[in-house]
Design an enzyme around this catalytic site. Sequence first.
Site, PDB file in Angstrom:
ATOM      1  N   GLY A 189     -14.505  10.068 -41.329  1.00 40.64           N
ATOM      2  CA  GLY A 189     -14.679   8.671 -41.610  1.00 40.64           C
ATOM      3  C   GLY A 189     -15.277   8.965 -42.999  1.00 40.64           C
ATOM      4  CG  HIS A 190     -19.036  10.899 -42.919  1.00 36.27           C
ATOM      5  ND1 HIS A 190     -19.825  10.987 -41.953  1.00 36.27           N
ATOM      6  CD2 HIS A 190     -20.343   9.786 -43.467  1.00 36.27           C
ATOM      7  CE1 HIS A 190     -20.686  10.845 -41.690  1.00 36.27           C
ATOM      8  NE2 HIS A 190     -20.537  10.106 -42.400  1.00 36.27           N
TER       9      HIS A 190
HETATM   10  P1  AMP Z   1     -23.303   7.469 -42.778  1.00 39.71           P
HETATM   11  O1  AMP Z   1     -23.996   8.823 -43.696  1.00 39.71           O
HETATM   12  O2  AMP Z   1     -23.631   6.843 -41.248  1.00 39.71           O
HETATM   13  O3  AMP Z   1     -24.304   6.770 -43.910  1.00 39.71           O
HETATM   14  O4  AMP Z   1     -22.264   6.313 -43.445  1.00 39.71           O
HETATM   15  C1  AMP Z   1     -21.878   7.313 -44.957  1.00 39.71           C
HETATM   16  C2  AMP Z   1     -21.001   6.958 -45.263  1.00 39.71           C
HETATM   17  O5  AMP Z   1     -19.807   6.811 -44.650  1.00 39.71           O
HETATM   18  C3  AMP Z   1     -21.212   5.513 -45.681  1.00 39.71           C
HETATM   19  O6  AMP Z   1     -20.686   4.209 -47.061  1.00 39.71           O
HETATM   20  C4  AMP Z   1     -20.296   4.485 -44.309  1.00 39.71           C
HETATM   21  O7  AMP Z   1     -20.173   3.419 -44.425  1.00 39.71           O
HETATM   22  C5  AMP Z   1     -19.140   5.439 -44.555  1.00 39.71           C
HETATM   23  N1  AMP Z   1     -18.187   5.593 -43.411  1.00 39.71           N
HETATM   24  C6  AMP Z   1     -19.481   5.664 -42.472  1.00 39.71           C
HETATM   25  N2  AMP Z   1     -18.182   5.785 -40.590  1.00 39.71           N
HETATM   26  C7  AMP Z   1     -16.862   5.518 -40.906  1.00 39.71           C
HETATM   27  C8  AMP Z   1     -15.849   5.556 -40.474  1.00 39.71           C
HETATM   28  N3  AMP Z   1     -15.190   5.978 -39.692  1.00 39.71           N
HETATM   29  N4  AMP Z   1     -14.825   5.031 -41.367  1.00 39.71           N
HETATM   30  C9  AMP Z   1     -15.090   5.151 -42.949  1.00 39.71           C
HETATM   31  N5  AMP Z   1     -16.408   5.218 -43.613  1.00 39.71           N
HETATM   32  C10 AMP Z   1     -17.103   5.335 -42.438  1.00 39.71           C
END
Ligand code: AMP
Length: 284
Positions: free
Chosen positions: A36-37
Site C-alpha cells: 500500500g505504501h
Molecule cells: P501509515 O503508515 O499507516 O500511516 O500510512 C501511510 C500512508 O499509506 C497513508 O496515506 C495511508 O493511507 C497509506 N496506506 C496505508 N495502507 C494503504 C493501502 N492498503 N493502500 C493504499 N495506501 C495505504
Amino acid sequence: MEIINRKQRIASISRKLRRESRTVGFVPTMGALHEGHIALVKKARQMSDVVIVSIFVNPAQFGPNEDFDRYPRDLTADAALLAEYEVDYVFVPETEEIYGPGFSTYVYVEGLTETLEGASRPGHFRGVATIVTILFNTVRPDLAFFGSKDAQQVGVIKRLTRDLGFDTEIVVVPTVREESGLALSSRNSLLSPEDRSKAAIIYAALVAAKTAFKNGERNASELAQIVEDKLRSEPAATIDYIAVVNNDDLEPVEKIDDREVLIAVAVRFGSVRLIDNIILNRKQ
Ligand code: AMP
C-alpha cells in the site's frame, strides 16, 4: 538514497531542490511498509523529480490505551524496500526531533474530525494534523501522497492544506488489497493467521453494500444494515462503527443521490482494530 534524521537537514535539501526548480513528492508514513505504501511511492516517483518518504510513528496520534508501543517497526526492511523503489531521501526523525522540550502547539481541524475515527479515537486527528503540518512546513513538498484507505484522514489533510495555505497538492491513491480483499495495513501483522483470513469479511461486507447500491438500493440505512449483517456473520469480528456519509463533509446521508458517498467501517479482531471503506458514485 540518503537517510536523514534532522529536520534542518531535510528542510535545507528541500530548499535547494526548490531553487533548482525540481518538484518534490512527499510520502508520509509510520513505517512497517507494505505494498500500500509502495503504491504511494510509485505514484510519487511518476509525478515528481525527487521523492522524499518520512517514517515516524507519531505518538501524538495514539490514544493512551492504543497500540503505540506494539506498533510494528522495522527500519532496516523499510529502508531496503524504499531503496528498491528509487526513493531519494528518507526522513526518520526521533520523537524528540519533532516534539522537543516544551512542545505545546497543536493543530485542530474542526468539524471533520469529530465523527467516525475522531469519535472513536479522541485526539487522533489532532495528532495527525499536527504532524502533517510540521512535516509539510519542514519539507514544503509540491505534491503529497495519501491513501484512500484512510478516507477521513484525506479529508482532514485536504482541509488543513487549504486552510493553512500550504502550496502542496494532495494526491490520493486507491487502497491496495490482499487477494482476499483485506486492505493492506501495517496492523495486519498483529493479527493471528486465523483472524487475518477472517478479516476478509470487512471488504466482503463493503462490496455487498456496493452491489446492493448498483442494484438500485438508495437508502443509506439499508446499506449500513447490509454491512452490519455481513460483519455479524463473522463471530470474531466486533463492530466499532459503520457509517454512510457524504464523502466531502462526512455528514450522514439518508437517501443517496449522485454525490460521492463513503461507507466507512472500523472493526476489531481481538485487540487489533482495522478500518476500511468504499466509495459509491466515485466521480473520477
Ligand atoms: P501509515 O503508515 O499507516 O500511516 O500510512 C501511510 C500512508 O499509506 C497513508 O496515506 C495511508 O493511507 C497509506 N496506506 C496505508 N495502507 C494503504 C493501502 N492498503 N493502500 C493504499 N495506501 C495505504
